[in-house]
Design a protein around this motif. Sequence first.
Motif, mmCIF file in Angstrom:
data_model
loop_
_atom_site.group_PDB
_atom_site.id
_atom_site.type_symbol
_atom_site.label_atom_id
_atom_site.label_comp_id
_atom_site.label_asym_id
_atom_site.label_seq_id
_atom_site.Cartn_x
_atom_site.Cartn_y
_atom_site.Cartn_z
ATOM 1 N N ALA A 710 0.840 -1.206 0.000
ATOM 2 C CA ALA A 710 0.000 0.000 0.000
ATOM 3 C C ALA A 710 0.871 1.251 0.000
ATOM 4 O O ALA A 710 0.628 2.212 -0.747
ATOM 5 C CB ALA A 710 -0.939 -0.008 1.207
ATOM 6 N N ARG A 711 1.892 1.241 0.848
ATOM 7 C CA ARG A 711 2.766 2.414 0.910
ATOM 8 C C ARG A 711 3.597 2.546 -0.365
ATOM 9 O O ARG A 711 3.786 3.644 -0.892
ATOM 10 C CB ARG A 711 3.681 2.328 2.130
ATOM 11 N N ALA A 712 4.107 1.438 -0.880
ATOM 12 C CA ALA A 712 4.901 1.479 -2.114
ATOM 13 C C ALA A 712 4.064 1.984 -3.276
ATOM 14 O O ALA A 712 4.536 2.762 -4.123
ATOM 15 C CB ALA A 712 5.462 0.092 -2.421
ATOM 16 N N ASN A 713 2.802 1.561 -3.319
ATOM 17 C CA ASN A 713 1.913 2.023 -4.368
ATOM 18 C C ASN A 713 1.663 3.525 -4.242
ATOM 19 O O ASN A 713 1.630 4.258 -5.230
ATOM 20 C CB ASN A 713 0.602 1.239 -4.286
ATOM 21 N N LEU A 714 1.507 3.988 -3.005
ATOM 22 C CA LEU A 714 1.275 5.403 -2.755
ATOM 23 C C LEU A 714 2.483 6.254 -3.157
ATOM 24 O O LEU A 714 2.340 7.372 -3.650
ATOM 25 C CB LEU A 714 0.966 5.615 -1.271
ATOM 26 N N GLN A 715 3.688 5.699 -2.977
ATOM 27 C CA GLN A 715 4.910 6.451 -3.240
ATOM 28 C C GLN A 715 5.612 6.003 -4.520
ATOM 29 O O GLN A 715 6.819 6.196 -4.681
ATOM 30 C CB GLN A 715 5.873 6.286 -2.056
ATOM 31 N N LYS A 716 4.848 5.455 -5.450
ATOM 32 C CA LYS A 716 5.485 4.873 -6.626
ATOM 33 C C LYS A 716 6.223 5.911 -7.478
ATOM 34 O O LYS A 716 7.250 5.589 -8.102
ATOM 35 C CB LYS A 716 4.460 4.123 -7.476
ATOM 36 N N PHE A 717 5.748 7.166 -7.523
ATOM 37 C CA PHE A 717 6.446 8.168 -8.322
ATOM 38 C C PHE A 717 7.797 8.507 -7.705
ATOM 39 O O PHE A 717 8.790 8.679 -8.423
ATOM 40 C CB PHE A 717 5.589 9.432 -8.472
ATOM 41 N N LEU A 718 7.842 8.608 -6.387
ATOM 42 C CA LEU A 718 9.117 8.872 -5.726
ATOM 43 C C LEU A 718 10.045 7.663 -5.848
ATOM 44 O O LEU A 718 11.252 7.814 -6.051
ATOM 45 C CB LEU A 718 8.890 9.222 -4.255
ATOM 46 N N ILE A 719 9.490 6.460 -5.751
ATOM 47 C CA ILE A 719 10.302 5.250 -5.931
ATOM 48 C C ILE A 719 10.890 5.230 -7.346
ATOM 49 O O ILE A 719 12.080 4.930 -7.542
ATOM 50 C CB ILE A 719 9.459 3.989 -5.661
ATOM 51 N N ARG A 720 10.060 5.519 -8.325
ATOM 52 C CA ARG A 720 10.558 5.576 -9.711
ATOM 53 C C ARG A 720 11.701 6.581 -9.850
ATOM 54 O O ARG A 720 12.728 6.304 -10.485
ATOM 55 C CB ARG A 720 9.417 5.977 -10.647
ATOM 56 N N GLU A 721 11.549 7.726 -9.209
ATOM 57 C CA GLU A 721 12.582 8.763 -9.276
ATOM 58 C C GLU A 721 13.891 8.291 -8.652
ATOM 59 O O GLU A 721 14.967 8.522 -9.195
ATOM 60 C CB GLU A 721 12.078 10.021 -8.571
ATOM 61 N N ARG A 722 13.792 7.592 -7.508
ATOM 62 C CA ARG A 722 15.008 7.120 -6.833
ATOM 63 C C ARG A 722 15.702 6.022 -7.646
ATOM 64 O O ARG A 722 16.931 5.999 -7.762
ATOM 65 C CB ARG A 722 14.668 6.588 -5.436
ATOM 66 N N ILE A 723 14.921 5.110 -8.223
ATOM 67 C CA ILE A 723 15.521 4.045 -9.037
ATOM 68 C C ILE A 723 16.161 4.647 -10.290
ATOM 69 O O ILE A 723 17.268 4.268 -10.685
ATOM 70 C CB ILE A 723 14.468 2.976 -9.411
ATOM 71 N N GLU A 724 15.456 5.584 -10.914
ATOM 72 C CA GLU A 724 15.992 6.218 -12.121
ATOM 73 C C GLU A 724 17.314 6.914 -11.820
ATOM 74 O O GLU A 724 18.272 6.821 -12.596
ATOM 75 C CB GLU A 724 14.984 7.220 -12.679
ATOM 76 N N ALA A 725 17.387 7.635 -10.687
ATOM 77 C CA ALA A 725 18.624 8.324 -10.321
ATOM 78 C C ALA A 725 19.763 7.336 -10.114
ATOM 79 O O ALA A 725 20.910 7.572 -10.518
ATOM 80 C CB ALA A 725 18.395 9.161 -9.063
#
Length: 909
Positions: A710-725
């Motif tokens: 649930a939390r990962a889904n909520l923060q998926k845009f920030l997670i994407r940004e961190r993985i991309e970086a």
Amino acid sequence: MTTFTPKGYQSQLLETLETYFQACHAQPSPSLAFSATTERLWGRSLSYHPLSGFPPDMPYFCLRVPTGGGKTWLAAKSVALVNRDLLRCEHSVILWLVPSKPIREQTLRALRNRRHPYYTALRETGPIAVMDLDEAKSLTRSTLDTATTVIVATRQAFQVEDEECRKVYQSSGALMHHFDNLSPVQRDALLTDDTGPERTPPCSLANVLRLRRPFVIVDEAHNSRTELAFDMLARLRPSGVMELTATPDLERTPSNVLHSVSAAELKAEEMIKLPVVLQTEPDWQQCLADAIGRREELHRLADDEHRTGAAYLRPIVLIQSEPRRAGVETLDFDRVRQELITNHRIPPEAILVATGEERGLEKVESEYRLGLADPACPVRFIITQKALAEGWDCPFAYILVSMASLSSATAVEQLLGRVLRQPEASHRHARELNQSYAFVVSRHFAETAGTLRDRLVAGAGFERREVSDFVTAAKPDQGRLDLAGHAGRVVMQPVSTPLTEKPDLKSVPKAIRDKVSWDGKRNTLTINAPLAEDETELLKASVESLSAAAAIAVAAETSRTSALAIFQTPAESGECFRIPQLALRVRAADGSEQLRLFDDPEVLEYSWNLSLHDAAPTADDIAALGAALQVSEGGEIDVDNASGKMVSRFLPDLQRDLGLVYQPEHWDAIRLATWLCRNLPEQSLTHAAKRSYVAAWLSDLLERDGFNLARANLQKFLIRERIEARIRNLRKTAIGQAFQHTLFGDDVESRVSVSDQDPFEFHNQAYAPSRDYDPRTSPHGSFEFRKHFYGRIGDFDSKEEFECACWLDIQAQKGRILFWVRNLVRREGSAFFLQKADGRFYPDFLCRLPGSEDEPGPTLAVEYKGADRWKASEDDRLIGGLWADLSEGRCRFVMVKDKRWDWIDPLLS
């Protein structure tokens, strides 16, 4: 048409936009992000001006793009960046406001047309729904939840003062389902019906938009600067406002110009035809005849190129006629048309009239599949009166003819915009086909040239410093009178002539009196400024004798010919400044060796295996995700302990509001990993490698305390940004290693060359500084530079850099340097660079040294570095030294600090 390759300045603008959106989350507020972004990109931190009536830290910014720069495509392309980097949501509402109904219909058609580049750019956002305001009044909640919804409307449509538009603010049964199960926070944010006793929020489109926090795109924003217009926008609670215009307001309600594109950049990228070649002629029939002759010349050139494979082109003349007036003979459209048919034997079908009375444009669009661009279309002349239809584009317009002496500013600006656009955005072989033309019925060339320049600034969005170069005279004798166009580069020797009688100067206009002086003791008239032919006639009338009149005529002729000395810059005099560039030796498919310009480190062969790296979130990743969760739950500190200033809550509140309406789907780990992979724009990786890394990273995250789906889904845009970086940094490391081996390893000559095959050239009209050096206002000092390649000089970053330029110019005046250029930074097409592993190095100055008749002299690159930045500039010194070492004496490089001009001196011999 489905493919569209962005121009360099367009890619750079989008990079600026992405940088700003990311800075909005990294900085304490969007206003500080604006200042930080402009400082980083342009070397000058710009002040942020909040809009009255809006939250002070709402992202509000402007993209300044001159006429012909592709503003609509840029707007469509930016929507994906808005969702991903600013709003951090998968779907959003985009309110796209345009100035008029014709522009609205044109924009809607393009954004809905699957073959149009605008649609392709917009579709990068994901699922989209494009609609007009009437369709939006019955849009469903499922549409908003599953697609980015773009509502295209005129700005007037939301003004409550307009009776026809009140439905936007009135309840509608079709919208009632949007207001089910609202939280107290959401309900408190709605507009209420002031007429009812309970002040009930209406189920209106305006309230739907307030719930969804639309991002607003304002096209042609200079037309919407009234207090009423801003009140209308504030009523919708936008998540941000992006303006696009050629002429932003910088005074009354200042726009925050985040990125400014210059006309010179458009010229360099083949988007517009410059310069505008101007010719004035007092006789309207002769003026029209000259324009017809020029069109025939252009047509012949176009046909010659078409036979060799160039695209079809039929140059068209746009004629601005005078309006009809009762009882007064005017050069109206009917008289102009008869002149074309009767005296020039132009076939009637080749003439199109576009006025309120005749709508020839609509007929052409319906009869020919490609409209005016169709080879079967016979139209060569278009006569208009005031302004053509808004949004209408004429791909073949080349010549503007004005029968009204440029008296109608709006019409001239609009017609000028039509003739500036380069057909197919591609340069032609013939120089004449890369220019625009203006023929004006007027006796005063200098005055007309000044008016035309004013129109380029006010209507087309050119910078004042650019326009002197972009309006040139078709006739040399007229060009000599264009003193404003040669400002600061004209020297006139006063012309004195004895007269047998004293002229009656009180009888001539003041403008002429200011140009002459009378010496009563010597009975001598002195002309101090060039006199045009009509001014000469007025001055001759101030004397009675024929001999005095004849003497005045001779002196006036001298004043505008041999008495004038116009200094030309090397660029104006036709000097070429080409610089060899770094190139890689590559093996072609047939086994032959070829040279490829080294302008992108991605072309290097580098080892890049993501599976060899640890796929797990770092401590910084966990901290960032934790801080973001705290903010979203309202745990942000309201006062910064270091500065004591209030910390903005605009973006945290915005994220909360968007989270209330855009509820994330409950995905499992596989679907979430799939979404992350799809939204990681990393072209260097295979899908399998990307998916494996993302799945492992996500699995590690979900095993940590406090993290679940649930939390990962909520923060998926920030997670994407961190993985991309993380992936970006790993790839940069790999590229850096390949760069070091290729350019600085053993036997580098076998892999790298300094080539004249594809040299960089400083084109005559492609110099576009973001800031100009002005000796009247420069904090660094005042100096009369005489040997700069262009008339304009890019501003200096420090006093020491300015002093370095002064030293170079003095050496040039001594003959040790032919000319030099203040090189620019991040100006595609007008700046020389050397490619590094992690960016580009733009040397401060490029100098052409003396050579021989058979061979141009070498190029000297000079970089000035402050002592505090010397150590960090080692990679600049290395790449500059390599460029010089591999050039076989054609290039030289030096980096200077502490005003050690003696380091440059040996390289000038």
